[in-house]
Design an enzyme around this catalytic site. Structure first.
Site, PDB file in Angstrom:
ATOM      1  N   GLU A   3      15.784  -0.471  -0.650  1.00 18.30           N
ATOM      2  CA  GLU A   3      14.398  -0.956  -0.765  1.00 18.30           C
ATOM      3  C   GLU A   3      14.468  -2.432  -0.543  1.00 18.30           C
ATOM      4  O   GLU A   3      15.477  -3.066   0.046  1.00 18.30           O
ATOM      5  CB  GLU A   3      14.022  -0.909  -2.165  1.00 18.30           C
ATOM      6  CG  GLU A   3      13.843   0.925  -2.577  1.00 18.30           C
ATOM      7  CD  GLU A   3      13.062   1.423  -3.742  1.00 18.30           C
ATOM      8  OE1 GLU A   3      12.172   0.465  -4.421  1.00 18.30           O
ATOM      9  OE2 GLU A   3      13.303   2.378  -4.325  1.00 18.30           O
ATOM     10  N   LYS A  52      11.064  -4.435   3.953  1.00 20.57           N
ATOM     11  CA  LYS A  52      12.176  -3.851   4.140  1.00 20.57           C
ATOM     12  C   LYS A  52      12.633  -4.173   5.577  1.00 20.57           C
ATOM     13  O   LYS A  52      13.617  -3.507   6.074  1.00 20.57           O
ATOM     14  CB  LYS A  52      11.913  -2.226   4.000  1.00 20.57           C
ATOM     15  CG  LYS A  52      11.609  -1.989   2.740  1.00 20.57           C
ATOM     16  CD  LYS A  52      11.208  -0.371   2.525  1.00 20.57           C
ATOM     17  CE  LYS A  52      10.568  -0.172   1.275  1.00 20.57           C
ATOM     18  NZ  LYS A  52       9.908   1.150   1.077  1.00 20.57           N
ATOM     19  N   ARG A 122       1.274  -6.349   9.663  1.00 20.91           N
ATOM     20  CA  ARG A 122       0.892  -5.171   8.980  1.00 20.91           C
ATOM     21  C   ARG A 122       1.351  -4.989   7.384  1.00 20.91           C
ATOM     22  O   ARG A 122       1.007  -4.101   6.966  1.00 20.91           O
ATOM     23  CB  ARG A 122       1.499  -4.160   9.867  1.00 20.91           C
ATOM     24  CG  ARG A 122       1.233  -3.786  11.385  1.00 20.91           C
ATOM     25  CD  ARG A 122       1.584  -2.402  11.928  1.00 20.91           C
ATOM     26  NE  ARG A 122       2.916  -2.035  11.715  1.00 20.91           N
ATOM     27  CZ  ARG A 122       4.031  -2.338  12.402  1.00 20.91           C
ATOM     28  NH1 ARG A 122       3.610  -2.937  13.666  1.00 20.91           N
ATOM     29  NH2 ARG A 122       5.489  -2.137  12.090  1.00 20.91           N
ATOM     30  N   ASN A 163      10.813   4.236  -3.468  1.00 19.73           N
ATOM     31  CA  ASN A 163      10.514   5.382  -4.624  1.00 19.73           C
ATOM     32  C   ASN A 163      10.774   4.921  -5.901  1.00 19.73           C
ATOM     33  O   ASN A 163      10.487   5.334  -6.722  1.00 19.73           O
ATOM     34  CB  ASN A 163      11.063   6.447  -3.837  1.00 19.73           C
ATOM     35  CG  ASN A 163      10.420   7.687  -4.458  1.00 19.73           C
ATOM     36  OD1 ASN A 163       9.525   7.611  -4.914  1.00 19.73           O
ATOM     37  ND2 ASN A 163      10.951   8.901  -4.229  1.00 19.73           N
TER      38      ASN A 163
END
Length: 264
Positions: A3, A52, A122, A163
């Site tokens: 992550e 990331k 983005r 996650n």
DNA sequence: ATACCATGAACAG
DNA sequence: TGTTCCTGGTATC
């Protein structure tokens, strides 16, 4: 498995070995060979992490973007250049001080500063960056009708969360992952930001994810076993109430949660 | 030796 | 929503 803390840790670890020095760039595996030639021998000016994504800024203006994806991994070697273990090294960076090998990345791409800027444009704010504006992420969460469990994985909302951190942050605040994000209170959204920031920072410090924090969220005596690192993620029983942990697919991935501690 | 699974995300349709 | 790509550790035969 990476992550956002992994890319930030990589920048911290790699920079002293590479930045300011000429670097030999190669691709033992071959899939980055043409690109490697374009920057081979250049001075690495700066390494940068954003969520990331990692960016290597070269003296001749090129920027290499790396995204580790699910499997990607950096290996750091000080001193002598090691042999290429299995021919799977996509990119090898060699300076007078050491070697960095990159294997299995989702993205390893040569581009320009403009390409780097387009990627960053983005992304939502990254809690690990000094220039992060929390209010942007908090506002984007509040505008979404999607479940908060899906929104936290959306890199356009907040960059670097994966996650494990999403499940654990929702648990700490007792929020059911299926709750529509815009139905979270402003306080809850701000708390999620700040908890995720703390978890990510701890991940950078520890080089791994350990979300259990007894000072913030005391664990019942005898509940945590040796090696436990999470409250609900990938567990069968909740670390706090020992009830059965449930799973829900959100944002395309299983989200672990405790129906008792996170009523919805 | 083989299967399967994992902390990710782009892309097709 | 489902498929695809990337690797490696662990489980299973």
């Amino acid at each position: 498995m990476p992550e956002g803390h992994v890319t930030h840790r990589a920048v911290r670890d790699h920079s002293p070995l590479l930045v300011g020095l000429p670097v030999s760039v190669s691709s033992p595996q071959g899939r980055f060979a043409d690109e490697a030639r374009m920057i081979d021998g250049q001075v690495l000016q700066r390494l940068e992490a954003y969520g990331k994504h990692m960016f290597a800024h070269w003296a001749n203006g090129f920027v290499v973007e790396v995204h580790l994806g699910l499997f990607g991994r950096f290996r750091v070697h000080r001193g002598e250049v090691p042999p290429d273990p299995v021919g799977q090294v996509r990119m090898r960076l060699v300076s007078a001080r050491g070697t960095i090998d990159l294997a299995g990345p989702n993205v390893c791409r040569l581009g320009s500063v403009a390409d780097r800027d387009a990627v960053v444009a983005r992304l939502g704010p990254d809690p690990l960056r000094r220039d992060a504006r929390p209010e942007v992420a908090i506002e984007r969460m509040g505008r979404s009708a999607q479940p908060i469990g899906a929104v936290l994985l959306d890199q356009r909302v907040i960059a670097g969360v994966g996650n494990v951190f999403r499940a654990e942050a929702l648990f700490v605040h007792g929020i059911h992952p299926a709750l529509p994000a815009r139905d979270c209170t402003a306080e809850q959204r701000a708390a999620l930001w700040s908890t995720l920031a703390t978890m990510l920072r701890n991940g950078v410090r520890d080089r791994r994810i350990v979300t259990i924090d007894r000072t913030r969220f005391p664990v019942p005596r005898g509940s945590a076993r040796r090696g436990d690192t999470t409250y609900v993620y990938h567990r069968t029983e909740c670390l706090i109430c020992a009830g059965e942990v449930a799973r829900l697919t959100l944002g395309g991935r299983d989200c672990w949660y405790c129906p008792t501690c996170q009523p919805g």
